[in-house]
Design an enzyme around this catalytic site. Structure first.
Site, PDB file in Angstrom:
ATOM      1  N   GLN A  75       1.102  -2.437  -1.882  1.00  0.00           N
ATOM      2  CA  GLN A  75       1.161  -3.406  -2.997  1.00  0.00           C
ATOM      3  C   GLN A  75       2.479  -4.169  -2.989  1.00  0.00           C
ATOM      4  O   GLN A  75       3.010  -4.528  -4.045  1.00  0.00           O
ATOM      5  CB  GLN A  75       0.976  -2.687  -4.338  1.00  0.00           C
ATOM      6  CG  GLN A  75      -0.455  -2.359  -4.680  1.00  0.00           C
ATOM      7  CD  GLN A  75      -1.327  -3.605  -4.784  1.00  0.00           C
ATOM      8  OE1 GLN A  75      -0.908  -4.664  -5.226  1.00  0.00           O
ATOM      9  NE2 GLN A  75      -2.571  -3.467  -4.361  1.00  0.00           N
ATOM     10  N   SER A  76       3.012  -4.443  -1.812  1.00  0.00           N
ATOM     11  CA  SER A  76       4.341  -5.052  -1.713  1.00  0.00           C
ATOM     12  C   SER A  76       4.375  -6.498  -2.211  1.00  0.00           C
ATOM     13  O   SER A  76       3.697  -7.377  -1.658  1.00  0.00           O
ATOM     14  CB  SER A  76       4.790  -5.002  -0.254  1.00  0.00           C
ATOM     15  OG  SER A  76       5.922  -5.815  -0.055  1.00  0.00           O
ATOM     16  N   ASN A  77       5.200  -6.749  -3.237  1.00  0.00           N
ATOM     17  CA  ASN A  77       5.454  -8.123  -3.669  1.00  0.00           C
ATOM     18  C   ASN A  77       6.194  -8.881  -2.573  1.00  0.00           C
ATOM     19  O   ASN A  77       5.980 -10.072  -2.372  1.00  0.00           O
ATOM     20  CB  ASN A  77       6.342  -8.130  -4.917  1.00  0.00           C
ATOM     21  CG  ASN A  77       5.686  -7.461  -6.104  1.00  0.00           C
ATOM     22  OD1 ASN A  77       4.594  -7.856  -6.500  1.00  0.00           O
ATOM     23  ND2 ASN A  77       6.328  -6.448  -6.655  1.00  0.00           N
ATOM     24  N   CYS A  79       6.016  -8.511   0.722  1.00  0.00           N
ATOM     25  CA  CYS A  79       5.113  -8.959   1.799  1.00  0.00           C
ATOM     26  C   CYS A  79       4.325 -10.187   1.332  1.00  0.00           C
ATOM     27  O   CYS A  79       4.185 -11.164   2.067  1.00  0.00           O
ATOM     28  CB  CYS A  79       4.144  -7.846   2.191  1.00  0.00           C
ATOM     29  SG  CYS A  79       4.926  -6.531   3.141  1.00  0.00           S
TER      30      CYS A  79
END
Ligand SMILES: *Cc1c(COP(=O)(O)O)cnc(C)c1O
Length: 340
Positions: A75-77, A79
């Site tokens: 859930q990387s913001n 990325c």
């Protein structure tokens, strides 16, 4: 210090708002609480990575790169925003995702992961938890080079000295804006994760000799690991800015009591903070970063760390898409009698 000598792309028009949380301050009954709305930064739901990427993508472009590679959690913001910046610049974007629980990464997940696919990510490779992420990104880089590409590798969270320049710029923005508004802050709070935000703010506030103490609230590591990480990056950032004097020992302050069971795992205080800010100020926090950091700040206020009559500023670093992904964390509070 002259930030203008570094290549920069601009992904946000002007300054992000700085607002007084008057209703919340009244409820809390302590210091006057202000917020820096970096959730309004450029790229849909914007966040702190937008500022770092202004310098990172400019660096990639000035070196003639045609593709970027970065890494993060499912859930990387970071990325998602790297992909957004790459799309805007017409670059390829390749992601390496660290799968915390083996076999759980699915491209059908919601939140940021949905946005990876909506924006047409060029490749995603999931690797097991605790993989050597720089080495994994290097593998992708090697493949791209073999295919005749010129990749640029961005570390996790965009947290190196070049990325941290984004938060040196933010420190200068905060100083100029608080001068403009006639408010003098007694303390600034930020989340402290991969450390680029905390280190950049620390270097920028110190280089300006602002005298404003900065407090980081950890979202993953204990202080024994976090403080040296932030200090090292703040030093490297100051070095890149051409500031040679050593940073003061007490420049980096962190609190590690608000992580709970671990990165991205919910705490009761986080849930209460997210609900409180939504209901008092119509501002959304995220469960992984800003919710925990805000909860930490509220707890510290309750313990007398900030006093009535003081003015404090919380830097909202974004992260909204994860709120929708982790919505079940809130069921107990929102639907106490069950969902049906
Ligand atoms: C990445 C992130 C942070 C942490 O910032 P670092 O520079 O990695 O310490 C905080 N908030 C949000 C919403 C983020 O995406």
């Amino acid at each position: 210090m002259n930030l203008a000598r570094f290549p920069r792309r601009r992904y946000t028009e002007g300054w992000t708002p700085m607002e007084l949380l008057s209703r919340l301050s009244e409820i809390v009954g302590g210091p006057e609480i202000w917020i820096k709305r970096d959730d309004y930064l450029g790229f849909f739901p914007g966040g702190n990575k937008t500022r770092k990427l202004e310098f990172l993508l400019a660096d990639a472009l000035s070196g003639g790169s045609d593709s970027v590679i970065t890494c993060g959690a499912p859930q990387s913001n970071h990325c998602r925003l790297t992909l957004a910046a790459a799309r805007k610049e017409g670059l390829e974007c390749h992601l390496v995702i660290e799968e915390r629980v083996a076999g759980t990464y699915s491209k059908r997940e919601s939140g940021n992961n949905f946005l990876f696919h909506l924006m047409g990510v060029d490749s995603i490779r999931a690797v097991p938890a605790k993989s050597d992420m720089p080495a994994e990104m290097e593998k992708t880089a090697e493949e791209l080079r073999k295919a005749g590409k010129k990749p640029y590798v961005i570390p996790g969270g965009g947290s190196n000295a070049v990325g941290a320049l984004g938060y040196v710029a933010c420190a200068e923005e905060i100083l100029a804006q608080s001068f403009e508004k006639g408010v003098s802050f007694d303390r600034i709070f930020t989340t402290s994760g991969s450390a680029g935000t905390h280190a950049g703010l620390a270097a920028g506030l110190w280089a300006n000799r602002s005298g404003i103490p900065l407090t980081g609230v950890n979202i993953s590591r204990p202080n024994e690991l976090q403080v040296p990480l932030v200090r090292k990056l703040a030093g490297e950032t100051a070095g890149l800015l051409g500031i040679d004097d050593p940073l003061p020992d007490d420049l980096i302050q962190c609190f590690d009591g608000y992580v709970g069971e671990g990165y991205s795992l919910p705490t009761e205080a986080m849930i209460n903070a997210v609900v409180l800010l939504a209901r008092s100020e119509s501002i959304l926090l995220d469960p992984v970063y800003t919710g925990k950091a805000f909860a930490g700040m509220l707890d510290l206020i309750g313990k007398g760390f900030c006093k009535k009559g003081e003015k404090i500023l919380f830097v909202h670093t974004g992260g909204i898409p994860a709120l929708f992904h982790y919505r079940q964390y809130f069921d107990g509070v929102l639907f106490p009698g069950g969902r049906e």
